[in-house]
Structures are given as structure tokens and as C-alpha cells.
Design an enzyme around this catalytic site. Structure first.
Site, mmCIF file in Angstrom:
data_model
loop_
_atom_site.group_PDB
_atom_site.id
_atom_site.type_symbol
_atom_site.label_atom_id
_atom_site.label_comp_id
_atom_site.label_asym_id
_atom_site.label_seq_id
_atom_site.Cartn_x
_atom_site.Cartn_y
_atom_site.Cartn_z
ATOM 1 N N HIS A 163 0.830 -1.210 0.000
ATOM 2 C CA HIS A 163 0.000 0.000 0.000
ATOM 3 C C HIS A 163 0.869 1.267 0.000
ATOM 4 C CE1 HIS A 163 -3.282 -2.473 2.200
ATOM 5 N NE2 HIS A 163 -3.732 -2.209 0.997
ATOM 6 N N CYS A 250 -2.747 0.501 9.958
ATOM 7 C CA CYS A 250 -3.795 -0.387 9.437
ATOM 8 C C CYS A 250 -4.833 -0.796 10.472
ATOM 9 C CB CYS A 250 -3.195 -1.695 8.917
ATOM 10 S SG CYS A 250 -1.652 -1.512 8.079
HETATM 11 C C1 CIR Z 1 -3.881 -7.703 3.407
HETATM 12 O O1 CIR Z 1 -3.071 -8.178 2.613
HETATM 13 O O2 CIR Z 1 -4.902 -7.151 3.022
HETATM 14 C C2 CIR Z 1 -3.580 -7.824 4.871
HETATM 15 N N1 CIR Z 1 -2.906 -9.057 5.138
HETATM 16 C C3 CIR Z 1 -2.749 -6.672 5.352
HETATM 17 C C4 CIR Z 1 -3.452 -5.359 5.216
HETATM 18 C C5 CIR Z 1 -2.658 -4.249 5.799
HETATM 19 N N2 CIR Z 1 -3.408 -3.043 5.725
HETATM 20 C C6 CIR Z 1 -2.857 -1.849 5.538
HETATM 21 O O3 CIR Z 1 -1.660 -1.741 5.324
HETATM 22 N N3 CIR Z 1 -3.658 -0.804 5.496
#
Ligand code: CIR
Length: 255
Positions: A163, A250
Site C-alpha cells: 500500500h 492499518c
Molecule cells: C492484506 O493483505 O490485506 C492484509 N494481510 C494486510 C493489510 C494491511 N493493511 C494496511 O496496510 N492498510
């Protein structure tokens, strides 16, 4: 401090089956993840936030990562359409929670895909990472929604990371923490840039709450550099979230 509500969600017992894109799967200790999440929420409280719990979603491995479900600005909230299909339904209960805090709620619609982790908002500037989880169509929809409110929205190319906020976050009024291998610092001409330590590529994700930065203990060299810049850190252990390709931004939505 302007933002004082932090929305979080419990760790799913299935977190070990989370989505992974750029990191190797490692065993996740759920009990430790829960303990670390409690400590993270305590940090938010210590920094003046009221922590509100979104409904638990035990069958959704990535449920803890609420940031990806919504983008909240002063005037409105945008409910996302997550790029990973396994995460699409996480957003509905977040929309219900946010109804209490914002009158205007907008939705990203197909074929748009957007993860909140790709959205960096500072003042009236909004950068949207063009990652594997977010597309040009979502940027177009964000522009359509936000331009009437005076926001400037621009898409940002990314390389090698999940991201935009894996690559760059705000750590003080005029200072961004940034990994130059993942995003081009020239996209942020109005800001000073502190680069992550070369041995700590994942170190750019920091959560600014008021004037303090919640920051993982896992990146000591970059933490030292932040401290030398005069940034006040609130350190948290974040090993289990990092294994799930997450970071400190997150796990909450600041309202
Ligand atoms: C994903 O791949 O969607 C989750 N394992 C990690 C999401 C992390 N979210 C973020 O950086 N906003």
C-alpha cells in the site's frame, strides 16, 4: 488533538490465513497478536483517543486491518471496495459504525477497487497509491467525491509494496517518513522527507496521533532517526501484524 475517536476491530482467530502479497507466510501467534493489539489500543487511549470496537468478524482473517475499509475526512467518510476479494465484506459493518460520526457517507463502486491503506490525506491533499489493491477508477471516483469539498486527489505509482502507507506516512506537520525504493519522494514537494533505514524497508508505516507517533519496536534504526529529528515516539511491539503484512496505521480508523 483533533481526531479523538479510534475505531478498531478484534483479531480474527483465522489471522494466520491472511492475504499476503510481498512477504513470505510465517506462523502467527494469535494470543500474542491479541496481546499486542490490546497494547496498541492502550497506546491510542494514552494519546487521548476513545477506542470504539467495530463488530467482530471472526471468519475474516484480515478483519483487524480496519484502515482498509474506510477513508474518513472532516466532512465525510468513503467506504472502500477492497482490492482483495476475501476482504470485500469487511466494509459493511464499518459503514454502520461510521454512520454515527459522519452524515455524508460515500461508497467506492465497481469496477473501482480501493484499500484505505493506499490513501494518504494531509490537509486538503490526498495521494492514492496505485497498488495491486487500488485502481485508476477508484482514483477517479475519489476525485468526483472529494473535488467539491476542495480536496486535490492524485494517483501515485508504487513499486514492491502493498500500500501507499507501507511506503510513506506523515510523522509531523511538515515531515514524511518514506522508503525511496517504493515511492518517489518528488511527489511530496511541500514536505521534508526522512528516509527509512536501508536495512528496514518496512519501516515507513507510522501512526501520528496528535504530536506523538505510534511506532513499531521492530525498526530500531529508523526509530532512532525519528528520535534524532525530535519526534516523540510511543513504541509498540507489532511482530504479528507485520507478519500479516500490516502496520500501525492499518489497525485503526481515526475519526
Ligand atoms: C492484506 O493483505 O490485506 C492484509 N494481510 C494486510 C493489510 C494491511 N493493511 C494496511 O496496510 N492498510
Amino acid at each position: 488533538m483533533k481526531k479523538s475517536i479510534a475505531i478498531t476491530r478484534a483479531v480474527s482467530p483465522r489471522m494466520a490465513s491472511c492475504e499476503l502479497t510481498h512477504v513470505e507466510r510465517q506462523p502467527i501467534n494469535i494470543a500474542l497478536a491479541e496481546k499486542q493489539h490490546e497494547e496498541y489500543q492502550d497506546a491510542l487511549r494514552r494519546l487521548g483517543c476513545e477506542v470504539i470496537h467495530a463488530p467482530e468478524l471472526p471468519f475474516f482473517p484480515d478483519a483487524i486491518f480496519v484502515e482498509d475499509c474506510a477513508v474518513v475526512l472532516d466532512e465525510l467518510a468513503i467506504i472502500t471496495r477492497p482490492g482483495a476479494e476475501s476482504r470485500r465484506e469487511e466494509v459493511f459493518s464499518m459503514a454502520e459504525v461510521l454512520e454515527a460520526y459522519r452524515e455524508k457517507i460515500y461508497y467506492i463502486e465497481a469496477p473501482g477497487i480501493l484499500d484505505g491503506g493506499d490513501v494518504l490525506c494531509i490537509g486538503k491533499q490526498v495521494w492514492v497509491g496505485l497498488s495491486g489493491r487500488t485502481n485508476e477508477e477508484a482514483v477517479r471516483q475519489m476525485q468526483y467525491i472529494l473535488t467539491p469539498y476542495g480536496y486535490e486527489v492524485q494517483g501515485v505509482p508504487l513499486t514492491d509494496c502493498l500500500h501507499l502507507k507501507s511506503a510513506v506516512t506523515q510523522v509531523a506537520d511538515d515531515l514524511l517518513l518514506l522508503n525511496p525504493d517504493w515511492v518517489d519522494a518528488d511527489l511530496f514537494p511541500d514536505f521534508d522527507i526522512l528516509e527509512t533505514h536501508p536495512d528496514e524497508p518496512g519501516a515507513a508505516n507510522a501512526l501520528l496521533v496528535g504530536e506523538t507517533v505510534i511506532y513499531p519496536t521492530e525498526f530500531p534504526e529508523t526509530a532512532l532517526a525519528l528520535t534524532m529529528e525530535g519526534i516523540e515516539l510511543f513504541l509498540v511491539d507489532n511482530s504479528e501484524v507485520i507478519k500479516a503484512e500490516g502496520g500501525v496505521t492499518c489497525c485503526s480508523v481515526l475519526v
